[in-house]
Design a protein around this motif. Structure first.
Motif, PDB file in Angstrom:
ATOM      1  N   THR A 135     -19.990  20.281  15.090  1.00 11.72           N
ATOM      2  CA  THR A 135     -20.077  18.986  15.957  1.00 11.72           C
ATOM      3  C   THR A 135     -19.106  17.969  15.484  1.00 11.72           C
ATOM      4  O   THR A 135     -18.574  17.130  16.501  1.00 11.72           O
ATOM      5  CB  THR A 135     -21.480  18.657  15.995  1.00 11.72           C
ATOM      6  N   PHE A 136     -18.890  17.726  14.340  1.00  9.54           N
ATOM      7  CA  PHE A 136     -17.888  16.654  13.766  1.00  9.54           C
ATOM      8  C   PHE A 136     -16.747  16.918  14.384  1.00  9.54           C
ATOM      9  O   PHE A 136     -16.009  16.040  14.910  1.00  9.54           O
ATOM     10  CB  PHE A 136     -18.015  16.659  12.409  1.00  9.54           C
ATOM     11  N   TYR A 137     -16.387  18.305  14.257  1.00  8.91           N
ATOM     12  CA  TYR A 137     -14.888  18.664  14.771  1.00  8.91           C
ATOM     13  C   TYR A 137     -14.790  18.473  16.240  1.00  8.91           C
ATOM     14  O   TYR A 137     -13.715  17.951  16.816  1.00  8.91           O
ATOM     15  CB  TYR A 137     -14.512  19.841  14.211  1.00  8.91           C
ATOM     16  N   THR A 138     -15.663  18.559  17.224  1.00 10.78           N
ATOM     17  CA  THR A 138     -15.521  18.630  18.547  1.00 10.78           C
ATOM     18  C   THR A 138     -15.625  17.210  19.042  1.00 10.78           C
ATOM     19  O   THR A 138     -14.793  16.931  19.644  1.00 10.78           O
ATOM     20  CB  THR A 138     -16.653  19.156  19.243  1.00 10.78           C
ATOM     21  N   ARG A 139     -16.238  16.346  18.263  1.00 13.70           N
ATOM     22  CA  ARG A 139     -16.243  14.891  18.565  1.00 13.70           C
ATOM     23  C   ARG A 139     -14.837  14.343  18.148  1.00 13.70           C
ATOM     24  O   ARG A 139     -14.185  13.478  18.721  1.00 13.70           O
ATOM     25  CB  ARG A 139     -17.297  14.267  17.601  1.00 13.70           C
ATOM     26  N   LEU A 140     -14.375  14.731  16.923  1.00 12.04           N
ATOM     27  CA  LEU A 140     -13.157  14.241  16.487  1.00 12.04           C
ATOM     28  C   LEU A 140     -11.931  14.824  17.707  1.00 12.04           C
ATOM     29  O   LEU A 140     -10.985  14.032  17.943  1.00 12.04           O
ATOM     30  CB  LEU A 140     -12.433  14.664  15.166  1.00 12.04           C
ATOM     31  N   LEU A 141     -11.964  16.017  18.057  1.00  7.02           N
ATOM     32  CA  LEU A 141     -11.005  16.367  19.162  1.00  7.02           C
ATOM     33  C   LEU A 141     -11.372  15.660  20.357  1.00  7.02           C
ATOM     34  O   LEU A 141     -10.230  15.838  21.288  1.00  7.02           O
ATOM     35  CB  LEU A 141     -11.318  18.106  19.146  1.00  7.02           C
ATOM     36  N   ASP A 142     -12.192  15.058  20.694  1.00  3.12           N
ATOM     37  CA  ASP A 142     -12.542  14.553  22.013  1.00  3.12           C
ATOM     38  C   ASP A 142     -11.637  13.038  21.962  1.00  3.12           C
ATOM     39  O   ASP A 142     -11.566  12.472  23.004  1.00  3.12           O
ATOM     40  CB  ASP A 142     -14.027  13.827  21.975  1.00  3.12           C
ATOM     41  N   ARG A 143     -11.160  12.642  20.802  1.00  4.96           N
ATOM     42  CA  ARG A 143     -10.501  11.329  20.475  1.00  4.96           C
ATOM     43  C   ARG A 143      -9.096  11.691  20.843  1.00  4.96           C
ATOM     44  O   ARG A 143      -8.409  12.544  20.006  1.00  4.96           O
ATOM     45  CB  ARG A 143     -10.943  10.910  19.341  1.00  4.96           C
ATOM     46  N   ALA A 144      -8.247  10.984  21.675  1.00  2.00           N
ATOM     47  CA  ALA A 144      -6.717  11.128  21.653  1.00  2.00           C
ATOM     48  C   ALA A 144      -6.076  10.764  20.340  1.00  2.00           C
ATOM     49  O   ALA A 144      -4.915  11.215  20.233  1.00  2.00           O
ATOM     50  CB  ALA A 144      -6.559  10.110  22.852  1.00  2.00           C
ATOM     51  N   ASP A 145      -6.560   9.894  19.785  1.00  2.51           N
ATOM     52  CA  ASP A 145      -5.958   9.467  18.575  1.00  2.51           C
ATOM     53  C   ASP A 145      -6.280  10.430  17.362  1.00  2.51           C
ATOM     54  O   ASP A 145      -5.534  10.177  16.125  1.00  2.51           O
ATOM     55  CB  ASP A 145      -6.376   7.958  18.070  1.00  2.51           C
ATOM     56  N   PHE A 146      -6.920  11.677  17.619  1.00  2.00           N
ATOM     57  CA  PHE A 146      -7.154  12.380  16.508  1.00  2.00           C
ATOM     58  C   PHE A 146      -5.889  13.421  16.590  1.00  2.00           C
ATOM     59  O   PHE A 146      -5.833  14.292  17.463  1.00  2.00           O
ATOM     60  CB  PHE A 146      -8.406  13.246  16.697  1.00  2.00           C
TER      61      PHE A 146
ATOM     62  N   THR B 166      -4.102  12.970  10.801  1.00  2.00           N
ATOM     63  CA  THR B 166      -4.444  14.042   9.839  1.00  2.00           C
ATOM     64  C   THR B 166      -3.408  14.197   8.801  1.00  2.00           C
ATOM     65  O   THR B 166      -3.610  15.185   7.965  1.00  2.00           O
ATOM     66  CB  THR B 166      -4.916  15.182  10.273  1.00  2.00           C
ATOM     67  N   ALA B 167      -2.317  13.531   8.817  1.00  2.00           N
ATOM     68  CA  ALA B 167      -1.096  13.979   7.728  1.00  2.00           C
ATOM     69  C   ALA B 167      -1.530  13.783   6.357  1.00  2.00           C
ATOM     70  O   ALA B 167      -0.778  14.646   5.658  1.00  2.00           O
ATOM     71  CB  ALA B 167      -0.127  13.058   8.171  1.00  2.00           C
ATOM     72  N   ALA B 168      -2.244  13.009   6.112  1.00  2.00           N
ATOM     73  CA  ALA B 168      -2.756  12.831   4.836  1.00  2.00           C
ATOM     74  C   ALA B 168      -3.495  13.957   4.051  1.00  2.00           C
ATOM     75  O   ALA B 168      -3.931  13.969   2.890  1.00  2.00           O
ATOM     76  CB  ALA B 168      -3.214  11.278   4.338  1.00  2.00           C
ATOM     77  N   ILE B 169      -4.181  14.602   4.786  1.00  2.00           N
ATOM     78  CA  ILE B 169      -5.367  15.492   4.668  1.00  2.00           C
ATOM     79  C   ILE B 169      -4.845  17.108   4.230  1.00  2.00           C
ATOM     80  O   ILE B 169      -3.955  17.595   4.792  1.00  2.00           O
ATOM     81  CB  ILE B 169      -6.372  15.863   5.868  1.00  2.00           C
ATOM     82  N   ARG B 170      -5.315  17.640   2.917  1.00  2.00           N
ATOM     83  CA  ARG B 170      -5.051  18.930   2.610  1.00  2.00           C
ATOM     84  C   ARG B 170      -5.878  19.928   3.139  1.00  2.00           C
ATOM     85  O   ARG B 170      -5.579  21.184   2.943  1.00  2.00           O
ATOM     86  CB  ARG B 170      -4.462  18.720   1.022  1.00  2.00           C
TER      87      ARG B 170
ATOM     88  N   GLN C 164      -8.015  24.808  18.903  1.00  2.00           N
ATOM     89  CA  GLN C 164      -7.778  23.643  19.474  1.00  2.00           C
ATOM     90  C   GLN C 164      -7.180  22.661  18.270  1.00  2.00           C
ATOM     91  O   GLN C 164      -6.382  21.793  18.505  1.00  2.00           O
ATOM     92  CB  GLN C 164      -8.957  23.031  20.217  1.00  2.00           C
ATOM     93  N   PHE C 165      -7.967  22.829  17.428  1.00  5.35           N
ATOM     94  CA  PHE C 165      -7.758  21.828  16.222  1.00  5.35           C
ATOM     95  C   PHE C 165      -6.335  22.143  15.563  1.00  5.35           C
ATOM     96  O   PHE C 165      -5.554  21.360  15.135  1.00  5.35           O
ATOM     97  CB  PHE C 165      -8.744  22.224  15.095  1.00  5.35           C
ATOM     98  N   GLU C 166      -5.885  23.486  15.373  1.00  9.21           N
ATOM     99  CA  GLU C 166      -4.743  23.851  14.754  1.00  9.21           C
ATOM    100  C   GLU C 166      -3.583  23.049  15.920  1.00  9.21           C
ATOM    101  O   GLU C 166      -2.711  22.875  15.313  1.00  9.21           O
ATOM    102  CB  GLU C 166      -4.637  25.495  14.704  1.00  9.21           C
ATOM    103  N   GLU C 167      -3.867  23.470  17.125  1.00  8.26           N
ATOM    104  CA  GLU C 167      -2.887  23.060  17.923  1.00  8.26           C
ATOM    105  C   GLU C 167      -2.601  21.367  17.804  1.00  8.26           C
ATOM    106  O   GLU C 167      -1.484  20.846  17.843  1.00  8.26           O
ATOM    107  CB  GLU C 167      -3.166  23.186  19.433  1.00  8.26           C
ATOM    108  N   ARG C 168      -3.834  20.662  17.930  1.00  7.65           N
ATOM    109  CA  ARG C 168      -3.503  19.370  17.953  1.00  7.65           C
ATOM    110  C   ARG C 168      -3.072  18.669  16.446  1.00  7.65           C
ATOM    111  O   ARG C 168      -2.271  17.840  16.535  1.00  7.65           O
ATOM    112  CB  ARG C 168      -4.965  18.804  17.958  1.00  7.65           C
ATOM    113  N   THR C 169      -3.495  19.534  15.160  1.00  8.44           N
ATOM    114  CA  THR C 169      -3.079  18.954  13.880  1.00  8.44           C
ATOM    115  C   THR C 169      -2.128  19.644  13.149  1.00  8.44           C
ATOM    116  O   THR C 169      -1.553  19.047  12.195  1.00  8.44           O
ATOM    117  CB  THR C 169      -4.397  18.530  13.139  1.00  8.44           C
TER     118      THR C 169
END
Ligand code: AMP
Length: 501
Positions: free
Chosen positions: A248-259, A264-268, A284-289
């Motif tokens: 659910t956290f990930y779907t909520r993050l993906l709902d945001r245009a600024d995610f 996410t550049a600093a995250i390993r 979707q996460f991979e495509e976005r980040t």
């Protein structure tokens, strides 16, 4: 050697004395150098309140640094930590108090607890970390001793419900927690250069034993949030290296245009678990980040069990990876519960240093769950491929996971069956775009004018909010099999579209 988990954590902080251990609302709460005294003050406070080795301390509070320090102080005292979801109602808490038999109940004053007069000592711990326990700790000299514990001594009891509806306390030993954090540290390549953004609830194994422990074990800073807040998470991601969440956290993050890639550049490492992550969300996460989420599988009774491999191409959608080092996993089927060949779906059983000692004061439930050969029946079904990679197929246990929280239908069915006019209740989980699954109460009634609002009112009064049905449907009759058992699969099919996106 002292197997107390707190002694193990503290032994790993040399050289990091000036580094923040815990950050809360942008401020350093304590450095690794301050940590022994910070824990020691809470240990002294617990001592003042009568807590001794082996006693249970129940905590029903929101995330705060004081919550984390209280937890560590309970362990340092040789006592047993028993966290509870702060959303529980007073009657839910009363059941757990009766079962865990604690000497102290620490709770937020805004959370529901049974009325006083039961002889139980109480202290408060508010969402902002203040309260009578914190005030007492601040007045006392730190007690720096860390009680010597054996590997098999109990550290925590975490309640999970079950098909019977009565919660059972999984007894976690110091060894379970220390072996698991060591395995995750290795598998997810943690180091003292990491910092973790922690927005998971500390009352749950995921927030307590995975996110918090990894910080303390790795001498990595933990940025603790009171709760998950997508906007806050996006704004803090540039200052950390690891984020952990439920789907659910990930779907909520993906709902945001600024995610996006910049955020996410600093995250390993992004970790996900506690409920199935849809392959579409993974994609979707991979495509976005440009990064892949690392999915892992665990449960209260065994902390973390399997994980995808760390490398980006080792993170595969829809699978939970390989058993952690030291953990044995088998897929069994048939009445003889024999091991099945690769590709065949069966019941998942596990064994290893991560497996709890059984259920608190429930020898029969323990014997039912852990066989004579030491393998634990997880209640999850799945299969392994030829390389041993595990895919979860579903659950043989009657469990609904909504927003990452577990809901056991039997518990709700018992409560709603008491409503006047209700003749039968079936609680089911149906797909929900945000929560993964949503709770639906299907009821039959002997009253033609039965009002679902009456049922909703009882649910509101008796059940924690996350367990309350998101829809109530009246049926004239349930579909049943020849034995009279309600065919929940048919009900799930019938109501599958209720929350269609
Ligand atoms: P809990 O005891 O609250 O941690 O819940 C444990 C249950 O959550 C497991 O038995 C599984 O049914 C489910 N679960 C945890 N992680 C995953 C995952 N990655 N995929 C599917 N189900 C999961």
């Amino acid at each position: 050697m002292n197997a107390n988990l707190v002694a193990i954590f503290l032994s790993r902080h040399a050289g990091h004395e000036s580094k923040p251990a815990l950050i809360w609302q942008g401020e350093t709460v304590c450095t690794f150098g301050d940590l022994p005294a910070a824990i020691g003050r809470y240990r002294a406070a617990l001592g003042e309140l009568g807590v001794k080795r082996g006693d249970r301390v129940m905590v029903k509070a929101e995330n705060s640094p004081a919550f984390a320090l209280t937890y560590l102080a309970v362990l340092a005292s040789g006592a047993i930590f028993v966290p509870m979801n702060p959303a529980y109602t007073a009657s839910e808490v009363a059941l757990l108090v009766e079962d865990a038999d604690p000497v102290l109940l620490v709770h937020g004053s805004a959370t529901a607890v049974p009325p006083e007069g039961d002889g139980l000592t109480r202290a408060t711990l508010e969402a902002d970390g203040t309260g009578s326990l914190t005030a007492l700790a601040a007045r006392l000299e730190p007690d720096l001793a860390v009680e010597a514990m054996a590997e098999t001594d109990l550290a925590a009891i975490l309640f999970t419900s079950g098909t019977t509806g009565r919660p059972k306390g999984a007894m976690l030993m110091h060894r379970n927690l220390s072996s698991n954090v060591a395995a995750l540290h290795e598998a997810w390549r943690f180091s003292d250069t990491d910092s973790i953004l922690h927005s998971l609830p500390l009352f749950h194994a995921h927030g307590l034993f995975v996110a918090l422990h990894l910080g303390l074990y790795s001498a990595a800073t933990v940025h603790l949030l009171g709760r998950f807040d997508a906007a806050k998470v996006v704004s803090l991601l540039p200052s950390v290296s690891v984020f952990m969440g439920v789907p659910t956290f990930y779907t909520r993050l993906l709902d945001r245009a600024d995610f996006d890639r910049t955020a996410t550049a600093a995250i390993r490492l992004f970790v996900c678990g506690s409920a199935p992550l849809l392959p579409s969300v993974f994609a979707q996460f991979e495509e976005r980040t440009g990064q892949r989420i690392l999915e892992r599988y665990g449960m209260t009774e065994a902390v973390m069990i399997t994980s995808n491999r760390y490398e980006q191409d080792g993170r595969i959608a829809g699978t939970v990876g390989y058993p952690l080092p030291g953990v044995e996993l088998r897929v069994v089927g048939g009445t003889a519960r024999t091991e099945l060949p690769p590709g065949e779906v069966g019941e998942i059983e596990i064994r290893g240093p991560n497996l709890c000692a059984g259920y608190w004061r429930r020898p029969e439930a323990t014997a039912e769950a852990i066989g004579p050969d030491g393998f634990f029946v997880t209640g999850d079904t799945g299969f392994r491929d030829a390389s041993g990679r595990v895919t979860i197929a579903g659950r043989s246990k009657d469990l609904i996971i909504s927003g990452g929280f577990n809901i056991y239908p039997a518990e709700l069915e018992m409560v709603l069956a008491e409503v006047d006019g209700v003749t039968d209740v079936a609680i089911i989980g149906v797909p929900h775009p945000d929560f993964g699954e949503a709770v639906v109460a299907v009821v039959t009634s002997d009253r033609p004018d039965m009002d679902p609002a009456l049922i909703a009112a009882v649910a509101t009064e008796k059940l924690a909010r996350f367990k309350q049905p998101k829809a109530i449907r009246l049926l004239e009759e349930f579909p049943r099999n020849a034995m009279g058992k309600v065919l929940k699969a048919e009900l799930r099919k019938q109501f599958a579209g209720l929350f269609a996106a």
